[in-house]
Design a protein around this motif. Sequence first.
Motif, PDB file in Angstrom:
ATOM      1  N   UNK A  94      68.880   1.780  12.653  1.00  0.00           N
ATOM      2  CA  UNK A  94      69.233   0.909  13.440  1.00  0.00           C
ATOM      3  C   UNK A  94      70.483   2.031  15.164  1.00  0.00           C
ATOM      4  N   UNK A  95      70.580   3.512  14.965  1.00  0.00           N
ATOM      5  CA  UNK A  95      71.326   4.254  15.652  1.00  0.00           C
ATOM      6  C   UNK A  95      70.238   4.156  17.053  1.00  0.00           C
ATOM      7  N   UNK A  96      71.559   3.863  17.851  1.00  0.00           N
ATOM      8  CA  UNK A  96      71.259   3.688  19.199  1.00  0.00           C
ATOM      9  C   UNK A  96      70.683   4.721  19.832  1.00  0.00           C
ATOM     10  N   UNK A  97      71.001   5.811  19.615  1.00  0.00           N
ATOM     11  CA  UNK A  97      71.017   7.075  19.948  1.00  0.00           C
ATOM     12  C   UNK A  97      69.541   7.505  19.791  1.00  0.00           C
ATOM     13  N   UNK A  98      69.269   7.542  18.327  1.00  0.00           N
ATOM     14  CA  UNK A  98      67.701   8.009  17.910  1.00  0.00           C
ATOM     15  C   UNK A  98      66.844   7.102  18.156  1.00  0.00           C
ATOM     16  N   UNK A  99      67.181   5.586  19.212  1.00  0.00           N
ATOM     17  CA  UNK A  99      66.559   4.883  19.546  1.00  0.00           C
ATOM     18  C   UNK A  99      65.928   5.229  21.289  1.00  0.00           C
ATOM     19  N   UNK A 100      66.537   5.866  21.663  1.00  0.00           N
ATOM     20  CA  UNK A 100      66.842   5.804  23.473  1.00  0.00           C
ATOM     21  C   UNK A 100      66.422   7.077  23.174  1.00  0.00           C
ATOM     22  N   UNK A 101      66.495   8.406  21.835  1.00  0.00           N
ATOM     23  CA  UNK A 101      65.593   9.656  21.958  1.00  0.00           C
ATOM     24  C   UNK A 101      64.411   9.387  21.317  1.00  0.00           C
ATOM     25  N   UNK A 102      63.267   8.320  21.356  1.00  0.00           N
ATOM     26  CA  UNK A 102      62.300   7.833  20.328  1.00  0.00           C
ATOM     27  C   UNK A 102      61.873   7.737  21.410  1.00  0.00           C
ATOM     28  N   UNK A 103      62.584   7.040  22.428  1.00  0.00           N
ATOM     29  CA  UNK A 103      62.172   6.227  23.876  1.00  0.00           C
ATOM     30  C   UNK A 103      61.828   6.926  24.259  1.00  0.00           C
ATOM     31  N   UNK A 104      63.224   8.320  24.510  1.00  0.00           N
ATOM     32  CA  UNK A 104      62.628   9.643  26.115  1.00  0.00           C
ATOM     33  C   UNK A 104      61.305  10.087  25.617  1.00  0.00           C
TER      34      UNK A 104
END
Length: 188
Positions: A22-32
Amino acid sequence: MFFRKNSKAFDLTDTLNGCLKGKQTAQRALYEHYFSFAKSICLRYAASQEQAEEMVNDGFLKVLEKLPLYDPTRAFEAWFRTVVIRTSIDYYRRNQLQGTRITLEDAPEPEYEDNLLENMAAEEILTLVQKLPPAYRAVFSLFVVDGYTHAEIAELLGINEGTSRSNLAKARTKLQAWVSTSHPAYMK
């Protein structure tokens, strides 16, 4: 140095593990990292850039929701692509299917010139595909681009197999007509 590039390379395994936690930084990295890939898929099913971006966002939400089901022994991109395609179809069903269902089962196959599209730029083809009615666009993209069979398309879209065949034929006919009027040099 003020203009140093981010030296941290994208690590899929670490990113997926972070997303699972649930880490937002990881989610953002995946999205980008996968945004362009997802958008290229969604553009084939959308009528506009805005609609494609909605599909992309829905797709990423679904990817994050279904991530615990991902089998890490398989290629992530293939799994990701499948989730995004199915999400695009779900979006299509929710927002476009009303009033576009065609019940013609055995339409005669019109004659069309397959090599017309080979001479066009990908961007030109995408623009024409986006002009197709939603039902034709979905079937054309699933069959021609993504390689689904008519039986699979029928199941995904909740239509008959004959309707899938008919929609594909009509999509090809419309595309050929548009190509021939906008690019008469492509006609024999």
